[in-house]
Design a protein around this motif. Structure first.
Motif, PDB file in Angstrom:
ATOM      1  N   ARG A  70     -95.961  60.504 -50.137  1.00 13.58           N
ATOM      2  CA  ARG A  70     -97.146  59.728 -50.970  1.00 13.58           C
ATOM      3  C   ARG A  70     -96.593  58.099 -51.000  1.00 13.58           C
ATOM      4  NH1 ARG A  70    -100.064  62.085 -54.973  1.00 13.58           N
ATOM      5  NH2 ARG A  70     -98.984  63.588 -54.829  1.00 13.58           N
ATOM      6  N   LYS A  71     -95.531  57.808 -51.001  1.00 12.92           N
ATOM      7  CA  LYS A  71     -95.124  56.533 -50.872  1.00 12.92           C
ATOM      8  C   LYS A  71     -94.131  56.399 -49.820  1.00 12.92           C
ATOM      9  CE  LYS A  71     -94.315  52.208 -53.433  1.00 12.92           C
ATOM     10  NZ  LYS A  71     -94.085  51.716 -54.744  1.00 12.92           N
ATOM     11  N   THR A  72     -94.599  56.021 -48.607  1.00  9.01           N
ATOM     12  CA  THR A  72     -93.686  55.968 -47.495  1.00  9.01           C
ATOM     13  C   THR A  72     -92.721  54.748 -47.569  1.00  9.01           C
ATOM     14  OG1 THR A  72     -93.603  55.789 -45.010  1.00  9.01           O
ATOM     15  CG2 THR A  72     -95.320  54.704 -46.059  1.00  9.01           C
ATOM     16  N   ARG A  73     -91.588  55.075 -46.908  1.00  7.50           N
ATOM     17  CA  ARG A  73     -90.355  54.141 -46.680  1.00  7.50           C
ATOM     18  C   ARG A  73     -90.574  53.170 -45.513  1.00  7.50           C
ATOM     19  NH1 ARG A  73     -88.878  58.709 -48.567  1.00  7.50           N
ATOM     20  NH2 ARG A  73     -88.320  59.127 -50.771  1.00  7.50           N
ATOM     21  N   HIS A  74     -91.279  53.450 -44.659  1.00  9.21           N
ATOM     22  CA  HIS A  74     -91.414  52.789 -43.343  1.00  9.21           C
ATOM     23  C   HIS A  74     -92.755  51.821 -43.133  1.00  9.21           C
ATOM     24  CE1 HIS A  74     -88.121  55.550 -42.179  1.00  9.21           C
ATOM     25  NE2 HIS A  74     -88.700  56.616 -42.642  1.00  9.21           N
ATOM     26  N   LYS A  75     -92.286  50.997 -42.310  1.00 10.43           N
ATOM     27  CA  LYS A  75     -93.431  50.026 -41.800  1.00 10.43           C
ATOM     28  C   LYS A  75     -93.522  50.525 -40.374  1.00 10.43           C
ATOM     29  CE  LYS A  75     -92.908  46.141 -45.253  1.00 10.43           C
ATOM     30  NZ  LYS A  75     -92.638  44.985 -45.371  1.00 10.43           N
ATOM     31  N   GLY A  76     -94.870  50.532 -39.983  1.00 13.78           N
ATOM     32  CA  GLY A  76     -95.457  50.424 -38.569  1.00 13.78           C
ATOM     33  C   GLY A  76     -95.820  51.978 -38.285  1.00 13.78           C
ATOM     34  N   VAL A  77     -96.790  52.021 -37.539  1.00 14.80           N
ATOM     35  CA  VAL A  77     -97.393  53.494 -37.211  1.00 14.80           C
ATOM     36  C   VAL A  77     -96.464  54.532 -36.464  1.00 14.80           C
ATOM     37  CG1 VAL A  77     -99.048  54.812 -35.894  1.00 14.80           C
ATOM     38  CG2 VAL A  77     -99.640  52.536 -36.872  1.00 14.80           C
ATOM     39  N   ALA A  78     -95.355  54.123 -35.579  1.00  8.82           N
ATOM     40  CA  ALA A  78     -94.457  54.702 -34.946  1.00  8.82           C
ATOM     41  C   ALA A  78     -93.507  55.404 -35.844  1.00  8.82           C
ATOM     42  CB  ALA A  78     -93.754  53.987 -33.893  1.00  8.82           C
ATOM     43  N   LYS A  79     -92.929  54.559 -36.731  1.00 11.37           N
ATOM     44  CA  LYS A  79     -91.991  55.037 -37.710  1.00 11.37           C
ATOM     45  C   LYS A  79     -92.592  55.934 -38.734  1.00 11.37           C
ATOM     46  CE  LYS A  79     -88.732  51.154 -37.653  1.00 11.37           C
ATOM     47  NZ  LYS A  79     -88.319  50.226 -38.417  1.00 11.37           N
ATOM     48  N   LEU A  80     -93.748  55.756 -39.150  1.00 12.43           N
ATOM     49  CA  LEU A  80     -94.620  56.560 -39.962  1.00 12.43           C
ATOM     50  C   LEU A  80     -95.051  57.976 -39.314  1.00 12.43           C
ATOM     51  CD1 LEU A  80     -95.785  57.048 -42.626  1.00 12.43           C
ATOM     52  CD2 LEU A  80     -97.841  55.994 -42.197  1.00 12.43           C
ATOM     53  N   ALA A  81     -95.257  57.984 -38.017  1.00 11.76           N
ATOM     54  CA  ALA A  81     -95.492  59.135 -37.329  1.00 11.76           C
ATOM     55  C   ALA A  81     -94.328  60.172 -37.197  1.00 11.76           C
ATOM     56  CB  ALA A  81     -96.049  58.640 -35.906  1.00 11.76           C
ATOM     57  N   GLY A  82     -93.236  59.454 -37.029  1.00  4.92           N
ATOM     58  CA  GLY A  82     -92.070  60.361 -37.131  1.00  4.92           C
ATOM     59  C   GLY A  82     -91.764  60.711 -38.338  1.00  4.92           C
ATOM     60  N   GLN A  83     -91.873  60.194 -39.310  1.00  8.52           N
ATOM     61  CA  GLN A  83     -91.728  60.739 -40.881  1.00  8.52           C
ATOM     62  C   GLN A  83     -92.930  61.948 -41.088  1.00  8.52           C
ATOM     63  OE1 GLN A  83     -92.219  58.023 -44.074  1.00  8.52           O
ATOM     64  NE2 GLN A  83     -91.140  59.526 -45.479  1.00  8.52           N
ATOM     65  N   ALA A  84     -93.870  61.570 -40.626  1.00 10.83           N
ATOM     66  CA  ALA A  84     -94.932  62.505 -40.785  1.00 10.83           C
ATOM     67  C   ALA A  84     -94.714  63.990 -40.084  1.00 10.83           C
ATOM     68  CB  ALA A  84     -96.441  62.171 -40.565  1.00 10.83           C
ATOM     69  N   LEU A  85     -94.312  63.685 -38.784  1.00 12.94           N
ATOM     70  CA  LEU A  85     -94.147  64.732 -38.112  1.00 12.94           C
ATOM     71  C   LEU A  85     -92.848  65.893 -38.545  1.00 12.94           C
ATOM     72  CD1 LEU A  85     -94.670  66.486 -35.405  1.00 12.94           C
ATOM     73  CD2 LEU A  85     -93.094  64.988 -34.154  1.00 12.94           C
ATOM     74  N   LEU A  86     -91.765  65.052 -38.867  1.00 11.00           N
ATOM     75  CA  LEU A  86     -90.906  65.708 -39.429  1.00 11.00           C
ATOM     76  C   LEU A  86     -91.018  66.439 -40.839  1.00 11.00           C
ATOM     77  CD1 LEU A  86     -87.486  66.149 -39.515  1.00 11.00           C
ATOM     78  CD2 LEU A  86     -87.281  63.915 -41.028  1.00 11.00           C
TER      79      LEU A  86
END
Length: 144
Positions: free
Chosen positions: A105-121
């Motif tokens: 809901r509120k991500t802790r990461h900046k950048g598409v690559a880091k957010l993509a990793g969190q979403a995949l996990l």
């Protein structure tokens, strides 16, 4: 995958006016075979998206807009279409889970690559919890 409520593909993109549709087209091209059905919400009820699916030989089970829908009436009258709209709720549950339990809901990461990793996990963790529910009746049948 709306039969069991599992997530089969994930793609994270930079927000733009058409990023969601473009990502959906890429994911469908990677994972969906001709002759299958694809369910989606009213935001995907556009002539471009529906015609793209038809060009791939995929039936568009997209929720219809009240006026100016790209989904034809013949498709909307089918039993499979009604079932797809009902089962679409299971996919929305996945998004609710990753926002609350998965912390997106509120991500802790900046950048598409880091957010993509969190979403995949997060989606992988959701699938594992979903598989536990799906396999629980079978596990009771196995001898100990």
């Amino acid at each position: 995958e709306n039969r069991n409520g599992l997530v089969v593909d994930v793609e994270t993109t930079q927000a733009s006016g058409t990023a969601e549709w473009e990502a959906a087209k890429r994911m469908i091209g990677r994972t969906v075979q001709s002759g299958a059905t694809v369910g989606a919400d009213k935001g995907y009820d556009t002539a471009d998206f529906v015609s793209h699916l038809q060009g791939l030989g995929i039936k568009a089970h997209v929720a219809r807009k009240t006026s100016g829908s790209a989904v034809d009436g013949r498709t909307a009258r089918g039993k499979g279409y009604a079932l797809s709209l009902k089962r679409r709720k299971m996919i929305e549950e996945a998004f609710g889970w990753i926002k609350t339990v998965g912390g997106l809901r509120k991500t802790r990461h900046k950048g598409v690559a880091k957010l993509a990793g969190q979403a995949l996990l997060c989606f992988a963790a959701y699938n594992l919890t979903r598989l536990q529910t799906l396999l629980a009746p079978r596990m009771k049948l196995l001898p100990t």
